[in-house]
Scaffold this motif. Structure first.
Motif, mmCIF file in Angstrom:
data_model
loop_
_atom_site.group_PDB
_atom_site.id
_atom_site.type_symbol
_atom_site.label_atom_id
_atom_site.label_comp_id
_atom_site.label_asym_id
_atom_site.label_seq_id
_atom_site.Cartn_x
_atom_site.Cartn_y
_atom_site.Cartn_z
ATOM 1 N N GLU A 63 -7.216 3.729 -1.389
ATOM 2 C CA GLU A 63 -6.585 4.109 -0.133
ATOM 3 C C GLU A 63 -7.584 4.438 0.977
ATOM 4 O O GLU A 63 -7.381 4.031 2.121
ATOM 5 C CB GLU A 63 -5.633 5.293 -0.358
ATOM 6 N N PRO A 64 -8.681 5.175 0.692
ATOM 7 C CA PRO A 64 -9.647 5.449 1.774
ATOM 8 C C PRO A 64 -10.224 4.175 2.385
ATOM 9 O O PRO A 64 -10.445 4.111 3.594
ATOM 10 C CB PRO A 64 -10.729 6.273 1.065
ATOM 11 N N LEU A 65 -10.452 3.155 1.559
ATOM 12 C CA LEU A 65 -10.939 1.877 2.067
ATOM 13 C C LEU A 65 -9.863 1.198 2.906
ATOM 14 O O LEU A 65 -10.136 0.685 4.001
ATOM 15 C CB LEU A 65 -11.351 0.974 0.907
ATOM 16 N N LEU A 66 -8.634 1.202 2.412
ATOM 17 C CA LEU A 66 -7.551 0.537 3.121
ATOM 18 C C LEU A 66 -7.308 1.159 4.491
ATOM 19 O O LEU A 66 -7.006 0.452 5.464
ATOM 20 C CB LEU A 66 -6.272 0.593 2.286
ATOM 21 N N GLU A 67 -7.439 2.463 4.585
ATOM 22 C CA GLU A 67 -7.199 3.142 5.864
ATOM 23 C C GLU A 67 -8.125 2.637 6.955
ATOM 24 O O GLU A 67 -7.746 2.575 8.133
ATOM 25 C CB GLU A 67 -7.363 4.657 5.687
ATOM 26 N N LYS A 68 -9.342 2.261 6.592
ATOM 27 C CA LYS A 68 -10.305 1.751 7.580
ATOM 28 C C LYS A 68 -9.814 0.448 8.206
ATOM 29 O O LYS A 68 -10.217 0.097 9.320
ATOM 30 C CB LYS A 68 -11.664 1.537 6.923
ATOM 31 N N TYR A 69 -8.954 -0.272 7.476
ATOM 32 C CA TYR A 69 -8.467 -1.558 7.955
ATOM 33 C C TYR A 69 -7.002 -1.490 8.377
ATOM 34 O O TYR A 69 -6.338 -2.512 8.482
ATOM 35 C CB TYR A 69 -8.646 -2.619 6.859
ATOM 36 N N ASN A 70 -6.507 -0.255 8.629
ATOM 37 C CA ASN A 70 -5.117 -0.055 9.055
ATOM 38 C C ASN A 70 -4.147 -0.647 8.026
ATOM 39 O O ASN A 70 -3.141 -1.274 8.384
ATOM 40 C CB ASN A 70 -4.884 -0.671 10.432
#
Length: 416
Positions: free
Chosen positions: A98-105
């Motif tokens: 999830e932390p990675l995904l948040e960077k890409y909206n």
């Protein structure tokens, strides 16, 4: 307020097709999809499950997804990517990043979660979709593949899979009604087998509480669009706004004639006429062709020799061949080599050969020599019949339930 989004599903990144990697085909699809995103700038991209082909995807498959998300975010920073887990995915695994995904909206819903008071965590399942001005233009009700162990036994409404599924839909839709305003759309994204859906031979059966398919009655009339995943053929289910986008590439030879696509949808609840819901099928270009050759041996050889010439240097980009020859006699020991010799050089991959007997008295017309590995269901059926038992659908369903539970057990081990 209008909402504009893409609906896609069943990417099956990391799939091997008769031991051949599909990475090139997936790369071509993702490159095409990025161009669509660049040109049309949708508010959201919905990926309705089976993102990966297996619950433990190879690093190359994971890299494909995350590189795509990074590239998509660079091309359309405002676009949200909303994903759910399918029956091929590990819901826990895809939520771990999830932390990675948040960077890409981007956001993902892998599993249904419950609060300490045994009520649903609806905030995770109900995702807002924004426009360029950060106004909420829609709510996405996100339901991943519903495994019995994750939805039953929590309260009096979840004593079995059937009433648990009904309870989940009722609770989620009820909460969505409370949150939405008149000018906001409701989109339900689900990975499930719906009654009336047309299947291919590459889809793993989904058995939940001995029920193979769900009813569209689960969807309230307030839902403006239902974005479905699991079935690989693009199709509506009873109503135009309840749709499977289908897979972007053919995942078996039975899908050769499917019109693989991404569905572009425009919803405007403020409009009371038929223009409130509009959609367009965006055809996905096929990067590698699949060919099915059928007939008696002389006909098969003639068809092979008639195929297009022209060398394709990279073996991973060569076209696939499936041969079914019809005969009354056992196969020649060097028949495969004869087939290979008849094919134009360095353009094709012969991945499947099967034999169909013309004379049913010699052998059943359904008996074939298959080069592909049998599924657990096929092995079970063969053993069951070899014991002299007649076909029993109830027994087969029980066995399929056990297979699903085994998959789930393996997944749990891999996420500890």
């Amino acid at each position: 307020m209008a909402v504009h989004f893409f609906h896609t599903s069943d990417w099956h990144l990391g799939q091997f097709f008769y031991n051949h990697s599909r990475q090139y085909e997936h790369e071509q699809f993702l490159t095409w999809l990025l161009e669509q995103i660049k040109q049309k700038q949708p508010n959201a991209l919905l990926i309705a499950g089976d993102i990966f082909d297996v619950i433990n995807p190879a690093s190359a498959a994971q890299k494909q997804l995350y590189q795509f998300l990074a590239d998509a975010h660079a091309l359309a920073p405002h676009m949200q990517t909303l994903m759910i887990a399918g029956n091929h995915d590990s819901g826990y695994r895809i939520e771990q990043v999830e932390p990675l995904l948040e960077k890409y909206n981007a956001r993902t819903v892998g599993v249904v979660r419950w609060k300490e008071d045994k009520t649903l965590d609806l905030d995770r399942l109900l995702q807002p979709i924004y426009d360029l001005d950060k106004n909420i233009v829609a709510w996405c009700l996100s339901l991943p593949f519903l495994r019995a162990a994750e939805i039953t036994g929590f309260n009096e409404h979840t004593t079995n899979s059937q009433n648990a599924i009904a309870y989940l839909h009722q609770q989620l839709i009820s909460e969505a009604k409370k949150r939405k305003t008149d000018d906001q759309a409701l989109i339900l994204m689900s990975h499930a087998h719906m009654q009336g859906g047309e299947t291919s031979d590459s889809e793993r059966p989904i058995i939940i509480g001995n029920e193979e398919a769900l009813s569209t009655a689960l969807f309230d009339d307030v839902i403006d669009y239902v974005a479905l995943g699991h079935l690989h053929k693009p199709q509506k289910v009873q109503h135009p706004h309840i749709r499977y986008s289908g897979s972007p590439i053919p995942l078996s030879f039975s899908e050769i004639n499917y019109k693989h696509q991404v569905v572009e949808v425009m919803l405007d609840p403020a409009k009371a006429d038929e223009t409130a819901f509009q959609f367009e099928a965006l055809p996905v270009p096929r990067s590698i062709q699949l060919h099915r050759i059928r007939g008696e041996l002389n006909e098969v050889f003639a068809q092979l020799k008639a195929l297009a010439n022209g060398e394709i240097a990279n073996i991973d980009q060569r076209e696939y061949i499936d041969i079914e020859y019809h005969t009354d006699t056992p196969p020649l020991p060097n028949l495969r080599q004869q087939f290979e010799d008849a094919l134009p050089k360095d353009r094709y991959r012969l991945v499947k050969i099967s034999r169909q007997y013309k004379n049913n008295q010699i052998q059943s017309s359904s008996a074939k020599i298959q080069l592909e590995p049998p599924t657990p269901e096929k092995l079970f059926e063969q053993i069951w019949q070899s014991k002299g038992y007649s076909q029993d659908d109830a027994v087969l369903k029980d066995f399929q339930t056990l297979v699903q539970e085994a998959h789930h057990s393996l997944e749990d081990r891999n996420t500890i």
